[in-house]
Design an enzyme around this catalytic site. Structure first.
Site, PDB file in Angstrom:
ATOM      1  N   ARG A 144      32.713  29.353  -7.760  1.00  0.00           N
ATOM      2  CA  ARG A 144      31.602  29.980  -7.061  1.00  0.00           C
ATOM      3  C   ARG A 144      30.277  29.319  -7.385  1.00  0.00           C
ATOM      4  O   ARG A 144      29.233  29.726  -6.868  1.00  0.00           O
ATOM      5  CB  ARG A 144      31.526  31.417  -7.515  1.00  0.00           C
ATOM      6  CG  ARG A 144      31.767  32.421  -6.436  1.00  0.00           C
ATOM      7  CD  ARG A 144      31.632  33.754  -7.093  1.00  0.00           C
ATOM      8  NE  ARG A 144      31.522  34.827  -6.210  1.00  0.00           N
ATOM      9  CZ  ARG A 144      32.550  35.580  -5.819  1.00  0.00           C
ATOM     10  NH1 ARG A 144      33.761  35.287  -6.170  1.00  0.00           N
ATOM     11  NH2 ARG A 144      32.328  36.618  -5.064  1.00  0.00           N
TER      12      ARG A 144
ATOM     13  N   ARG B 136      24.515  40.124  -2.942  1.00  0.00           N
ATOM     14  CA  ARG B 136      25.666  39.222  -3.132  1.00  0.00           C
ATOM     15  C   ARG B 136      25.639  38.084  -2.104  1.00  0.00           C
ATOM     16  O   ARG B 136      26.003  36.953  -2.410  1.00  0.00           O
ATOM     17  CB  ARG B 136      26.976  40.017  -3.020  1.00  0.00           C
ATOM     18  CG  ARG B 136      27.260  40.836  -4.281  1.00  0.00           C
ATOM     19  CD  ARG B 136      28.247  41.956  -4.024  1.00  0.00           C
ATOM     20  NE  ARG B 136      29.527  41.490  -3.540  1.00  0.00           N
ATOM     21  CZ  ARG B 136      30.387  42.242  -2.871  1.00  0.00           C
ATOM     22  NH1 ARG B 136      30.106  43.497  -2.616  1.00  0.00           N
ATOM     23  NH2 ARG B 136      31.529  41.739  -2.458  1.00  0.00           N
TER      24      ARG B 136
ATOM     25  N   ARG C   8      34.806  48.756   3.858  1.00  0.00           N
ATOM     26  CA  ARG C   8      36.035  48.459   3.095  1.00  0.00           C
ATOM     27  C   ARG C   8      36.449  49.643   2.220  1.00  0.00           C
ATOM     28  O   ARG C   8      35.621  50.299   1.602  1.00  0.00           O
ATOM     29  CB  ARG C   8      35.809  47.238   2.203  1.00  0.00           C
ATOM     30  CG  ARG C   8      36.946  47.024   1.213  1.00  0.00           C
ATOM     31  CD  ARG C   8      36.916  45.697   0.540  1.00  0.00           C
ATOM     32  NE  ARG C   8      35.597  45.310   0.099  1.00  0.00           N
ATOM     33  CZ  ARG C   8      35.282  44.076  -0.248  1.00  0.00           C
ATOM     34  NH1 ARG C   8      36.179  43.119  -0.169  1.00  0.00           N
ATOM     35  NH2 ARG C   8      34.071  43.799  -0.654  1.00  0.00           N
TER      36      ARG C   8
ATOM     37  N   ARG D  89      34.341  50.335  -3.252  1.00  0.00           N
ATOM     38  CA  ARG D  89      33.902  49.576  -4.430  1.00  0.00           C
ATOM     39  C   ARG D  89      32.433  49.836  -4.734  1.00  0.00           C
ATOM     40  O   ARG D  89      31.626  49.964  -3.806  1.00  0.00           O
ATOM     41  CB  ARG D  89      34.110  48.076  -4.174  1.00  0.00           C
ATOM     42  CG  ARG D  89      35.432  47.571  -4.683  1.00  0.00           C
ATOM     43  CD  ARG D  89      35.760  46.174  -4.246  1.00  0.00           C
ATOM     44  NE  ARG D  89      34.709  45.177  -4.407  1.00  0.00           N
ATOM     45  CZ  ARG D  89      34.868  43.895  -4.129  1.00  0.00           C
ATOM     46  NH1 ARG D  89      36.037  43.452  -3.701  1.00  0.00           N
ATOM     47  NH2 ARG D  89      33.878  43.036  -4.272  1.00  0.00           N
TER      48      ARG D  89
ATOM     49  N   LYS E 236      38.453  37.009   2.430  1.00  0.00           N
ATOM     50  CA  LYS E 236      39.230  36.138   1.528  1.00  0.00           C
ATOM     51  C   LYS E 236      40.445  36.877   0.963  1.00  0.00           C
ATOM     52  O   LYS E 236      41.565  36.377   1.005  1.00  0.00           O
ATOM     53  CB  LYS E 236      38.355  35.638   0.356  1.00  0.00           C
ATOM     54  CG  LYS E 236      37.145  34.824   0.794  1.00  0.00           C
ATOM     55  CD  LYS E 236      36.385  34.265  -0.391  1.00  0.00           C
ATOM     56  CE  LYS E 236      35.717  35.315  -1.260  1.00  0.00           C
ATOM     57  NZ  LYS E 236      34.710  36.154  -0.559  1.00  0.00           N
TER      58      LYS E 236
HETATM   59  P1  AP5 Z   1      38.122  41.290   2.156  1.00  0.00           P
HETATM   60  O1  AP5 Z   1      39.367  40.534   2.482  1.00  0.00           O
HETATM   61  O2  AP5 Z   1      38.203  42.348   1.136  1.00  0.00           O
HETATM   62  O3  AP5 Z   1      36.907  40.279   1.889  1.00  0.00           O
HETATM   63  P2  AP5 Z   1      36.600  39.297   0.680  1.00  0.00           P
HETATM   64  O4  AP5 Z   1      36.106  38.020   1.252  1.00  0.00           O
HETATM   65  O5  AP5 Z   1      37.779  39.238  -0.243  1.00  0.00           O
HETATM   66  O6  AP5 Z   1      35.397  40.087   0.076  1.00  0.00           O
HETATM   67  P3  AP5 Z   1      34.964  40.389  -1.415  1.00  0.00           P
HETATM   68  O7  AP5 Z   1      33.751  41.266  -1.266  1.00  0.00           O
HETATM   69  O8  AP5 Z   1      36.099  40.909  -2.227  1.00  0.00           O
HETATM   70  O9  AP5 Z   1      34.556  39.033  -1.888  1.00  0.00           O
HETATM   71  P4  AP5 Z   1      33.595  38.730  -3.008  1.00  0.00           P
HETATM   72  O10 AP5 Z   1      33.705  37.284  -3.004  1.00  0.00           O
HETATM   73  O11 AP5 Z   1      32.215  39.227  -2.919  1.00  0.00           O
HETATM   74  O12 AP5 Z   1      34.175  39.642  -4.187  1.00  0.00           O
HETATM   75  P5  AP5 Z   1      34.989  39.266  -5.480  1.00  0.00           P
HETATM   76  O13 AP5 Z   1      35.931  40.354  -5.703  1.00  0.00           O
HETATM   77  O14 AP5 Z   1      35.483  37.876  -5.430  1.00  0.00           O
HETATM   78  O15 AP5 Z   1      37.604  41.929   3.547  1.00  0.00           O
HETATM   79  C1  AP5 Z   1      36.457  42.741   3.601  1.00  0.00           C
HETATM   80  C2  AP5 Z   1      36.707  43.906   4.584  1.00  0.00           C
HETATM   81  O16 AP5 Z   1      36.798  43.410   5.915  1.00  0.00           O
HETATM   82  C3  AP5 Z   1      38.017  44.672   4.324  1.00  0.00           C
HETATM   83  O17 AP5 Z   1      37.806  46.027   4.567  1.00  0.00           O
HETATM   84  C4  AP5 Z   1      38.992  44.085   5.362  1.00  0.00           C
HETATM   85  O18 AP5 Z   1      39.972  45.027   5.749  1.00  0.00           O
HETATM   86  C5  AP5 Z   1      38.069  43.701   6.507  1.00  0.00           C
HETATM   87  N1  AP5 Z   1      38.468  42.484   7.202  1.00  0.00           N
HETATM   88  C6  AP5 Z   1      38.945  41.322   6.629  1.00  0.00           C
HETATM   89  N2  AP5 Z   1      39.157  40.388   7.581  1.00  0.00           N
HETATM   90  C7  AP5 Z   1      38.796  40.953   8.773  1.00  0.00           C
HETATM   91  C8  AP5 Z   1      38.774  40.466  10.133  1.00  0.00           C
HETATM   92  N3  AP5 Z   1      39.177  39.222  10.446  1.00  0.00           N
HETATM   93  N4  AP5 Z   1      38.342  41.313  11.096  1.00  0.00           N
HETATM   94  C9  AP5 Z   1      37.946  42.586  10.784  1.00  0.00           C
HETATM   95  N5  AP5 Z   1      37.944  43.095   9.524  1.00  0.00           N
HETATM   96  C10 AP5 Z   1      38.348  42.285   8.531  1.00  0.00           C
HETATM   97  O19 AP5 Z   1      33.811  39.294  -6.573  1.00  0.00           O
HETATM   98  C11 AP5 Z   1      33.175  40.480  -6.941  1.00  0.00           C
HETATM   99  C12 AP5 Z   1      32.170  40.185  -8.050  1.00  0.00           C
HETATM  100  O20 AP5 Z   1      32.857  39.672  -9.206  1.00  0.00           O
HETATM  101  C13 AP5 Z   1      31.108  39.118  -7.720  1.00  0.00           C
HETATM  102  O21 AP5 Z   1      29.996  39.672  -7.061  1.00  0.00           O
HETATM  103  C14 AP5 Z   1      30.772  38.598  -9.132  1.00  0.00           C
HETATM  104  O22 AP5 Z   1      29.897  39.485  -9.811  1.00  0.00           O
HETATM  105  C15 AP5 Z   1      32.116  38.642  -9.851  1.00  0.00           C
HETATM  106  N6  AP5 Z   1      32.847  37.362  -9.732  1.00  0.00           N
HETATM  107  C16 AP5 Z   1      34.062  37.177  -9.129  1.00  0.00           C
HETATM  108  N7  AP5 Z   1      34.422  35.875  -9.198  1.00  0.00           N
HETATM  109  C17 AP5 Z   1      33.427  35.224  -9.857  1.00  0.00           C
HETATM  110  C18 AP5 Z   1      33.200  33.870 -10.206  1.00  0.00           C
HETATM  111  N8  AP5 Z   1      34.093  32.914  -9.893  1.00  0.00           N
HETATM  112  N9  AP5 Z   1      32.058  33.576 -10.872  1.00  0.00           N
HETATM  113  C19 AP5 Z   1      31.166  34.523 -11.214  1.00  0.00           C
HETATM  114  N10 AP5 Z   1      31.300  35.820 -10.884  1.00  0.00           N
HETATM  115  C20 AP5 Z   1      32.424  36.176 -10.215  1.00  0.00           C
END
Ligand code: AP5
Ligand code: ZN
Length: 214
Positions: free
Chosen positions: A88, A171, A127, A160, A13
């Site tokens: 979410r 997660r 990552r 991270r 994402k």
């Molecule tokens: P990346 O693009 O970083 O993936 P992502 O989907 O953004 O993953 P996240 O882990 O950041 O998502 P998340 O939803 O768990 O975390 P968030 O920060 O929102 O890609 C991942 C890796 O793969 C990278 O190394 C990239 O280079 C590689 N890659 C990407 N695309 C690729 C491809 N096509 N092919 C090969 N490699 C690829 O949330 C973190 C925490 O915050 C949550 O657990 C929760 O505790 C809290 N939180 C955040 N938002 C909320 C909410 N709305 N409500 C409640 N809690 C929340």
């Protein structure tokens, strides 16, 4: 353009969000980034969020909703926005509907990036993120030119805290229980754009912009 990016942890994402906001010149609103920034600055919100994030759990709805609501009221969101990692839960989705209705706005599309579990774990474990500018890399799929150093600003990269295998598995479990129901929610509203997230970063981006148009 008013967009949501939906998908499991590690689906890509954040990676797609960076390219999409550049293309459409809209603000990128990532609730995960907002929490990580607060943790870095040692704010009260950061302290509260960290206790949930470290366990792979969601931060409570009321905290998240009020942050997003305030952010959407800022002036730059008049030209559109991309929400990444929000909503979410169904409660967050309904709260977003209320906020947008009050602002007399409608969503254009909800982009759902679909990736299978084994790939998610591999992507998250590999990552690496820049300490300074937040750019994201992957040790195998998108490595920096110099090991552990950001191509853009020369600072060191880090892993991270919530990218350990056990936390990622938690997660993913939380995603399946609490977030996946949003796919049906937005499908019923006719807003879902399903994208095959197993492809390369560039082909996923092409698929997205081909569907969204200019
Ligand atoms: P990346 O693009 O970083 O993936 P992502 O989907 O953004 O993953 P996240 O882990 O950041 O998502 P998340 O939803 O768990 O975390 P968030 O920060 O929102 O890609 C991942 C890796 O793969 C990278 O190394 C990239 O280079 C590689 N890659 C990407 N695309 C690729 C491809 N096509 N092919 C090969 N490699 C690829 O949330 C973190 C925490 O915050 C949550 O657990 C929760 O505790 C809290 N939180 C955040 N938002 C909320 C909410 N709305 N409500 C409640 N809690 C929340
Ligand atoms: Zn950097």
């Amino acid at each position: 353009m008013r967009l949501i990016l939906l998908g499991p942890p590690g689906a890509g994402k954040g990676t797609q969000a960076s390219a999409i906001v550049k293309k459409y010149d809209i603000p990128h609103i990532s609730t995960g980034d907002i929490f990580r920034d607060n943790i870095k600055r040692g704010t009260e919100l950061g302290l509260k969020a960290k206790s949930y994030m470290d366990q792979g759990l969601l931060v409570p709805d009321d905290l998240v909703i009020s942050i997003v609501k305030d952010r959407l009221l800022e002036g730059d969101c008049k030209k559109g926005f991309l929400l990444d990692g929000f909503p979410r839960t169904l409660a967050q989705g309904e709260a977003l509907d209320d906020v947008l209705a009050d602002m007399d706005l409608k969503l254009d599309k909800v982009i759902n990036i679909d990736v299978e579990k084994e790939v998610l774990i591999e992507r998250a474990v590999g990552r690496r993120v820049c300490k300074s500018c937040g750019s994201t890399y992957h040790v195998k799929f998108s490595p920096p030119k110099q090991e552990n150093i950001c191509d853009k600003c020369g600072e060191e990269l880090f892993q991270r805290d919530d990218d350990k295998k056990e936390t990622i598995e938690k997660r993913i479990e939380v995603y399946l229980e609490q977030t996946r129901p949003l796919i049906d929610y937005y499908t019923e509203k006719g807003l879902i754009l399903n994208v095959d997230g197993s492809k390369s970063i560039d082909s996923i981006f092409q698929d997205i912009i081909n569907s969204l148009g200019d």
